[in-house]
Design a protein around this motif. Structure first.
Motif, mmCIF file in Angstrom:
data_model
loop_
_atom_site.group_PDB
_atom_site.id
_atom_site.type_symbol
_atom_site.label_atom_id
_atom_site.label_comp_id
_atom_site.label_asym_id
_atom_site.label_seq_id
_atom_site.Cartn_x
_atom_site.Cartn_y
_atom_site.Cartn_z
ATOM 1 N N GLY A 1 0.796 -1.219 0.000
ATOM 2 C CA GLY A 1 0.000 0.000 0.000
ATOM 3 C C GLY A 1 0.828 1.267 0.000
ATOM 4 N N VAL A 2 1.961 1.225 -0.714
ATOM 5 C CA VAL A 2 2.864 2.376 -0.776
ATOM 6 C C VAL A 2 3.238 2.640 -2.232
ATOM 7 N N ASN A 3 4.045 3.689 -2.462
ATOM 8 C CA ASN A 3 4.490 3.944 -3.830
ATOM 9 C C ASN A 3 5.755 3.128 -4.141
ATOM 10 N N ARG A 4 6.112 3.086 -5.419
ATOM 11 C CA ARG A 4 7.238 2.259 -5.849
ATOM 12 C C ARG A 4 8.567 2.777 -5.306
ATOM 13 N N HIS A 5 8.683 4.086 -5.121
ATOM 14 C CA HIS A 5 9.928 4.640 -4.591
ATOM 15 C C HIS A 5 10.215 4.084 -3.198
ATOM 16 N N THR A 6 9.150 3.991 -2.371
ATOM 17 C CA THR A 6 9.319 3.469 -1.014
ATOM 18 C C THR A 6 9.720 2.002 -1.052
ATOM 19 N N VAL A 7 9.093 1.236 -1.953
ATOM 20 C CA VAL A 7 9.461 -0.177 -2.113
ATOM 21 C C VAL A 7 10.922 -0.286 -2.534
ATOM 22 N N ARG A 8 11.312 0.566 -3.481
ATOM 23 C CA ARG A 8 12.689 0.520 -4.002
ATOM 24 C C ARG A 8 13.698 0.767 -2.884
ATOM 25 N N ARG A 9 13.358 1.672 -1.981
ATOM 26 C CA ARG A 9 14.278 1.962 -0.875
ATOM 27 C C ARG A 9 14.388 0.767 0.072
ATOM 28 N N GLY A 10 13.264 0.102 0.315
ATOM 29 C CA GLY A 10 13.297 -1.085 1.167
ATOM 30 C C GLY A 10 14.112 -2.203 0.544
ATOM 31 N N ILE A 11 13.937 -2.407 -0.758
ATOM 32 C CA ILE A 11 14.715 -3.421 -1.472
ATOM 33 C C ILE A 11 16.198 -3.059 -1.439
ATOM 34 N N GLY A 12 16.485 -1.764 -1.609
ATOM 35 C CA GLY A 12 17.867 -1.319 -1.593
ATOM 36 C C GLY A 12 18.583 -1.673 -0.301
ATOM 37 N N LYS A 13 17.866 -1.638 0.804
ATOM 38 C CA LYS A 13 18.452 -2.007 2.092
ATOM 39 C C LYS A 13 18.898 -3.469 2.087
ATOM 40 N N LEU A 14 18.076 -4.350 1.529
ATOM 41 C CA LEU A 14 18.413 -5.770 1.498
ATOM 42 C C LEU A 14 19.502 -6.063 0.470
ATOM 43 N N VAL A 15 19.561 -5.241 -0.572
ATOM 44 C CA VAL A 15 20.670 -5.364 -1.528
ATOM 45 C C VAL A 15 21.975 -5.017 -0.829
ATOM 46 N N GLU A 16 21.968 -3.943 -0.015
ATOM 47 C CA GLU A 16 23.159 -3.538 0.743
ATOM 48 C C GLU A 16 23.596 -4.653 1.689
ATOM 49 N N GLU A 17 22.631 -5.381 2.245
ATOM 50 C CA GLU A 17 22.938 -6.460 3.185
ATOM 51 C C GLU A 17 23.380 -7.737 2.475
ATOM 52 N N GLY A 18 23.279 -7.744 1.138
ATOM 53 C CA GLY A 18 23.689 -8.925 0.392
ATOM 54 C C GLY A 18 22.639 -10.005 0.300
ATOM 55 N N LEU A 19 21.410 -9.707 0.753
ATOM 56 C CA LEU A 19 20.339 -10.703 0.706
ATOM 57 C C LEU A 19 19.667 -10.747 -0.662
ATOM 58 N N LEU A 20 19.678 -9.624 -1.367
ATOM 59 C CA LEU A 20 19.062 -9.536 -2.686
ATOM 60 C C LEU A 20 20.081 -9.006 -3.685
ATOM 61 N N ARG A 21 19.840 -9.305 -4.962
ATOM 62 C CA ARG A 21 20.657 -8.766 -6.054
ATOM 63 C C ARG A 21 19.714 -8.138 -7.073
ATOM 64 N N SER A 22 20.020 -6.922 -7.469
ATOM 65 C CA SER A 22 19.203 -6.227 -8.466
ATOM 66 C C SER A 22 19.936 -6.237 -9.797
ATOM 67 N N ARG A 23 19.242 -6.695 -10.848
ATOM 68 C CA ARG A 23 19.829 -6.732 -12.187
ATOM 69 C C ARG A 23 18.967 -5.895 -13.107
ATOM 70 N N ARG A 24 19.531 -4.798 -13.577
ATOM 71 C CA ARG A 24 18.790 -3.856 -14.402
ATOM 72 C C ARG A 24 18.191 -4.552 -15.614
ATOM 73 N N GLY A 25 16.901 -4.353 -15.797
ATOM 74 C CA GLY A 25 16.207 -4.958 -16.919
ATOM 75 C C GLY A 25 15.735 -6.372 -16.661
ATOM 76 N N ALA A 26 16.187 -6.981 -15.562
ATOM 77 C CA ALA A 26 15.799 -8.362 -15.258
ATOM 78 C C ALA A 26 14.957 -8.456 -14.001
ATOM 79 N N GLY A 27 15.244 -7.602 -13.002
ATOM 80 C CA GLY A 27 14.468 -7.639 -11.777
ATOM 81 C C GLY A 27 15.347 -7.792 -10.549
ATOM 82 N N VAL A 28 14.736 -8.164 -9.440
ATOM 83 C CA VAL A 28 15.430 -8.357 -8.173
ATOM 84 C C VAL A 28 15.359 -9.834 -7.811
ATOM 85 N N PHE A 29 16.503 -10.392 -7.427
ATOM 86 C CA PHE A 29 16.597 -11.821 -7.157
ATOM 87 C C PHE A 29 17.164 -12.056 -5.765
ATOM 88 N N VAL A 30 16.769 -13.188 -5.184
ATOM 89 C CA VAL A 30 17.340 -13.595 -3.910
ATOM 90 C C VAL A 30 18.778 -14.026 -4.159
#
Length: 247
Positions: free
Chosen positions: A48-77
């Protein structure tokens, strides 16, 4: 928390609450290593939020090494890299099973053609001799980790095309045509960048790092039976030098 709308009135910043909810999803096994997360739009609807807020939350997990973001492909565990020994006996299925992973191969295409000069030299056949080119995708726990291209001398291995079509496994196919055992005569490792097609198959971004292994396998008499090239996804495989490489 993981399935409920995140309250904007919560004391915890919304983006951090989203990161916590996704972290809980991972710890509970909702997603496995290599899985692709829902899109930002889908997660925005879920929380129930905007995409920018989601992106920031995902970014935190990317920083922690739990997720990987691949431009054009998506976000992966993020997946733990698979140990893959390189030595005198390189066996895809055995290597992955030993690493506790589930091996799988998908053949993308197989064709006959004339050997180029370099291929002929590697296989010790005449330039222009007919070879079988076997191209496909290697996976560990359903995650693509490498592309492979195997070249076989058809004059030396009659029946190899039918054997590979039926068995898929190179080891089993070679055994079916009379090669009881084979060893790696040489291996060359080169760092390269993924082209658009490789990136598509491996779920990477064009230009991402790959490790290319080029090798020749020989039978008990020292005759080449396979000239292979494998492109490993750099962040998913750790190549290790087997002790038998020195024997």
């Amino acid at each position: 928390m993981s399935h409920a709308t995140v309250s904007r009135a919560a004391a915890t910043p919304v983006w951090r609450a989203i990161a916590d909810a996704l972290r809980a999803d991972l710890s509970e096994g909702r997603y496995s290593p290599g899985d692709k997360l829902p899109t930002e739009a889908e997660l925005a609807e879920r929380f129930g939020v905007n995409r920018h807020t989601v992106r920031r939350g995902i970014g935190k997990l990317v920083e922690e090494g739990l997720l990987r973001s691949r431009r054009g492909a998506g976000v992966f565990v993020a997946a733990t890299p698979t140990d893959y020994p390189i030595g005198a006996r390189v066996r895809f299925h055995q290597n992955l099973l030993a690493a506790g992973r589930r091996p799988e191969k998908r053949v993308l295409h197989s064709t006959r053609r004339a050997a180029t000069k370099g291929e002929a030299e590697a296989l010790e056949v005449a330039q222009g001799a007919e070879i079988l080119v076997h191209f496909g995708l290697s996976l560990a726990d359903a995650q693509p980790i490498a592309l492979f291209e195997s070249l076989f001398p058809l004059g030396r291995l009659p029946g190899i095309a039918a054997a590979l079509e039926e068995l898929i496994s190179v080891t089993a196919a070679l055994k079916a045509v009379g090669v009881a055992d084979y060893t790696r005569a040489s291996t060359r490792l080169t760092a390269v960048r993924a082209d658009a097609t490789q990136a598509l198959h491996l779920h990477l971004q064009e230009g991402d790092p790959l490790l290319r292994a080029t090798g020749v396998n020989v039978d008990g008499q020292g005759r080449p039976v396979e000239y292979g090239r494998t492109w490993f996804a750099g962040d998913r495989v750790t190549l290790t030098l087997d002790q038998d490489a020195y024997s």
